[in-house]
Enzyme design. Structure first.
Site, mmCIF file in Angstrom:
data_model
loop_
_atom_site.group_PDB
_atom_site.id
_atom_site.type_symbol
_atom_site.label_atom_id
_atom_site.label_comp_id
_atom_site.label_asym_id
_atom_site.label_seq_id
_atom_site.Cartn_x
_atom_site.Cartn_y
_atom_site.Cartn_z
ATOM 1 N N SER A 216 -50.772 74.254 124.454
ATOM 2 C CA SER A 216 -50.571 73.333 123.334
ATOM 3 C C SER A 216 -49.134 72.838 123.330
ATOM 4 O O SER A 216 -48.441 72.948 124.346
ATOM 5 C CB SER A 216 -50.943 74.015 122.014
ATOM 6 O OG SER A 216 -51.004 73.067 120.982
ATOM 7 N N ASN A 217 -48.670 72.313 122.235
ATOM 8 C CA ASN A 217 -47.287 71.814 122.156
ATOM 9 C C ASN A 217 -46.761 71.991 120.736
ATOM 10 O O ASN A 217 -47.467 72.486 119.865
ATOM 11 C CB ASN A 217 -47.231 70.348 122.598
ATOM 12 C CG ASN A 217 -48.123 69.487 121.729
ATOM 13 O OD1 ASN A 217 -47.851 69.286 120.551
ATOM 14 N ND2 ASN A 217 -49.213 68.988 122.292
ATOM 15 N N HIS A 218 -45.516 71.555 120.536
ATOM 16 C CA HIS A 218 -44.825 71.863 119.271
ATOM 17 C C HIS A 218 -45.114 70.893 118.129
ATOM 18 O O HIS A 218 -44.495 71.000 117.073
ATOM 19 C CB HIS A 218 -43.310 71.831 119.491
ATOM 20 C CG HIS A 218 -42.793 72.998 120.260
ATOM 21 N ND1 HIS A 218 -42.983 74.296 119.861
ATOM 22 C CD2 HIS A 218 -42.088 73.059 121.413
ATOM 23 C CE1 HIS A 218 -42.406 75.105 120.725
ATOM 24 N NE2 HIS A 218 -41.878 74.382 121.680
ATOM 25 N N SER A 219 -46.003 69.925 118.307
ATOM 26 C CA SER A 219 -46.179 68.926 117.251
ATOM 27 C C SER A 219 -46.612 69.579 115.932
ATOM 28 O O SER A 219 -47.530 70.395 115.901
ATOM 29 C CB SER A 219 -47.241 67.912 117.679
ATOM 30 O OG SER A 219 -47.576 67.099 116.588
ATOM 31 N N ALA A 283 -49.883 64.469 119.435
ATOM 32 C CA ALA A 283 -49.328 64.903 120.718
ATOM 33 C C ALA A 283 -50.510 65.455 121.515
ATOM 34 O O ALA A 283 -50.939 66.592 121.298
ATOM 35 C CB ALA A 283 -48.264 65.958 120.494
#
Ligand code: CTP
Length: 403
Positions: A216-219, A283
């Site tokens: 996943s990512n930091h959004s 994101a």
């Protein structure tokens, strides 16, 4: 009712609920400012609020008798909470104590203010005021979340010196700020998108590796949620296709929860087919594991590689099937920012792109602020550092000019 665009509170009926907080003294100024804007103000106080500010003060400023009890003990005259709720164009509870917020969520009806809240059909806004620990307490946060989910507008408290002598968040918003929020609520502008339907993507996608792990990512989703909220505030129907975030559903927005890029692709393309435009703030993972293990991967002494395959580009797909609809993209870059953003603008057929650079302090993922440049085919507009809410206002203003 016809309203003067520059005086959106003119002639509005505001039911001002005052509860027992030291911040009640600010209700005097609040009432005065509301009257100055041309609003009719009817004050309802709790018994404890009378200890903090006198009914005489509030009656003088509002030019109406104050209501506290269900009936007047002297003459038995009944104060009808139902007709109060019908009279009001908006109910504003300021200050709203932790106690009143809790009773509102629980449906407790043990004073006139609460019974009025329970029978009010008009929009309701609250301006919480309390000590920082009470404000941060999970029960208060849970209650605020629940109220927000049911459409109650929360006028966020500020940070600063509190009556307890402590410093922190919990101080009631200043009367000027509260009046500004009421004006925004009633302004004609907010209904300028009635009849339009927008899709907004927001948050991070989750690409499963096995039943317990994911990419996943930091959004945080905050930017997309702020845009969705502003579109809805101006009257648009909004389908918010949301990846993972911790945010509550903004008032008036339909949220579709998704996890992976593939799920977001399905939900977004489907919603876009009957929409007037889309704002792509999510994101989205560009790669996902080629295979998802059905059982938890066990470790061995060797290193592990995970083969990834490309996901579908949702924005590019919508850009190819735009047929005159609006499409707004985001770009988050770390170098050659404008060149990269311009390339995406063309490649994905966006009407404009919102660029933020991770090199700018206060811009990007988790925070409440952003510093963006809006780029279209005719040029660019660089905005200063501002709250994500304010950035959303600029984005939606620009959308309006393109419709
Ligand atoms: N986007 C999308 N679907 C994807 C990937 C991105 O809809 N699968 C959207 C984003 O929501 C955003 C814009 O496309 O509006 C971002 O463009 P993109 O080129 O995908 O940005 P990055 O993924 O950051 O690309 P790169 O890694 O090439 O910088």
């Amino acid at each position: 009712m016809a309203t003067n665009a520059s005086r959106p509170l003119e002639g509005r009926h505001i039911l001002l609920g005052i509860t027992g907080s030291i911040a009640a003294y600010k209700a005097a100024m609040l009432c005065r400012l509301l009257k100055r804007e041309g609003a009719e103000v009817q004050v309802v106080m709790t018994a404890l609020a009378k200890q903090f500010i006198t009914p005489l003060t509030m009656a003088t400023l509002s030019r109406r008798p104050i209501l506290v009890e269900f009936f007047d003990p002297e003459n038995g005259q009944w104060n009808s909470h139902v007709s109060l709720g019908e009279w009001a164009d908006l109910m504003l509870i300021a200050p709203a104590t932790a106690n009143t917020l809790a009773k509102m969520t629980a449906g407790v009806a043990d004073n006139l203010l609460l019974t009025t809240y329970l029978s009010a059909r008009c929009p309701v806004m609250v301006a919480p005021a309390m000590d920082l620990d009470m404000y941060a307490h999970y029960t208060t946060q849970r209650n605020l979340k629940e109220l927000r989910e049911h459409g109650v507008g929360i006028i966020e408290p500020g940070s600063g010196e509190l009556a307890s002598g402590l410093e922190g968040k919990g101080r009631m918003a200043e009367p000027e700020e509260i009046v500004a929020q009421l004006k925004a609520h009633f302004s004609e502008k907010k209904k300028s998108l009635t009849g339009k339907h927008f899709v907004v993507t927001a948050g991070a996608t989750i690409e499963p590796i096995d039943p317990v792990r994911f990419l996943s990512n930091h959004s945080s989703g905050k930017m997309g949620y702020a845009v969705a909220e502003e579109l809805a505030r101006r009257g648009a129907r909004v389908t918010l296709v949301s990846g993972r975030t911790a945010l509550p559903v903004p008032a008036g927005v339909e949220r579709v929860d998704v996890l992976s890029a593939a799920e977001m692709y399905e939900a977004t393309t489907q919603a876009f087919s009957e929409a007037d435009g889309a704002v792509m703030a999510a994101a989205v993972a560009d790669y996902t594991p080629q295979t998802v293990a059905s059982e938890k991967l066990k470790k061995s002494d060797d290193d592990l590689s995970i083969a990834l395959k490309r996901t579908q580009d949702i924005a590019a797909t919508l850009g190819r099937n735009k047929a005159g609809k609006l499409l707004i993209g985001f770009a988050m870059e770390t170098n050659d920012e404008e060149a990269h953003a311009e390339e995406k603008l063309t490649k994905k057929n966006f009407d404009f792109i919102v660029l933020n650079s991770l090199r700018d302090e206060g811009a990007g993922f988790r925070g409440d602020t952003n510093k963006v440049t809006l780029i279209d085919r005719n040029g660019k507009e660089s905005l200063p550092l501002m709250s994500k809410h304010e950035v959303a206002l600029h984005i939606v203003d620009k959308i309006e000019t393109l419709l």
